[in-house]
Design a protein around this motif. Structure first.
Motif, mmCIF file in Angstrom:
data_model
loop_
_atom_site.group_PDB
_atom_site.id
_atom_site.type_symbol
_atom_site.label_atom_id
_atom_site.label_comp_id
_atom_site.label_asym_id
_atom_site.label_seq_id
_atom_site.Cartn_x
_atom_site.Cartn_y
_atom_site.Cartn_z
ATOM 1 N N GLU A 134 -8.441 -13.281 -28.713
ATOM 2 C CA GLU A 134 -7.703 -14.022 -29.739
ATOM 3 C C GLU A 134 -6.195 -13.853 -29.555
ATOM 4 N N SER A 135 -5.746 -12.629 -29.269
ATOM 5 C CA SER A 135 -4.307 -12.403 -29.091
ATOM 6 C C SER A 135 -3.792 -13.000 -27.780
ATOM 7 N N LEU A 136 -4.703 -13.249 -26.840
ATOM 8 C CA LEU A 136 -4.333 -13.818 -25.540
ATOM 9 C C LEU A 136 -4.716 -15.288 -25.412
ATOM 10 N N ALA A 137 -4.935 -15.954 -26.526
ATOM 11 C CA ALA A 137 -5.432 -17.335 -26.508
ATOM 12 C C ALA A 137 -4.553 -18.245 -25.655
ATOM 13 N N ASP A 138 -3.243 -18.133 -25.767
ATOM 14 C CA ASP A 138 -2.345 -18.996 -25.010
ATOM 15 C C ASP A 138 -2.455 -18.713 -23.508
ATOM 16 N N GLU A 139 -2.503 -17.439 -23.149
ATOM 17 C CA GLU A 139 -2.621 -17.066 -21.738
ATOM 18 C C GLU A 139 -3.957 -17.509 -21.164
ATOM 19 N N LEU A 140 -5.032 -17.308 -21.894
ATOM 20 C CA LEU A 140 -6.359 -17.691 -21.407
ATOM 21 C C LEU A 140 -6.485 -19.207 -21.297
#
Length: 155
Positions: A134-140
């Motif tokens: 969830e905290s890495l949504a943009d990166e993923l």
């Protein structure tokens, strides 16, 4: 930019990626001129010269961001990330994914297809903890876009 069919990530014209939490992005026109857009309510204590509070791989990612977005130096940013990834092999999953996805974005801009593939595989191999996705949504999401780019590059 619309005459090119998409927002370009390299060369001129291009636009730097506006990530969540950022308050600036740069537009580079066809002649290579840079225009930096700054959000009006940008915090005064924001450190765009490199945060002294960051450590390890997080600091490496911040330095690469500065090289890429403010100095338009993708090659040096790529080297900084490559060295940082070797230097901090035990970095936590969140910092590792941020470094890998930043490097993938640069690989695309530099046309490094094989490196982009290796990075995609490395991101897939990272074990994320609860809440990390969830905290890495943009990166993923950028890794999912990377897959589309690699498929197009194969054609």
């Amino acid at each position: 930019m619309s005459s090119y069919g998409k927002v370009l990530a390299k060369g001129a014209p291009r636009i730097t990626r506006f990530r969540p939490g950022q308050s600036r992005f740069t537009v580079v026109d066809p002649s290579g001129n840079n225009i930096i857009f700054i959000q009006r309510d940008e915090p005064e204590d924001l450190e765009y010269g490199g945060s002294k509070s960051l450590k390890g791989l997080a600091r490496v990612v911040d330095n690469a961001r500065i090289l890429r977005e403010f100095k338009n130096d993708d090659r040096t940013a790529a080297r900084v990330l490559d060295v940082g990834l070797r230097r901090f092999p035990g970095a936590d999953a969140v910092d590792l994914v941020k470094a890998l996805t930043a490097r993938a974005e640069i690989a695309i801009a530099l046309g490094e297809i094989e490196i982009a593939r290796k990075i995609r595989d490395a991101v897939d191999a990272v074990t994320l903890g609860p809440g990390d996705a969830e905290s890495l949504a943009d990166e993923l999401d950028s890794v999912r876009r990377l897959e589309t780019w690699l498929t197009d590059a194969d054609r």
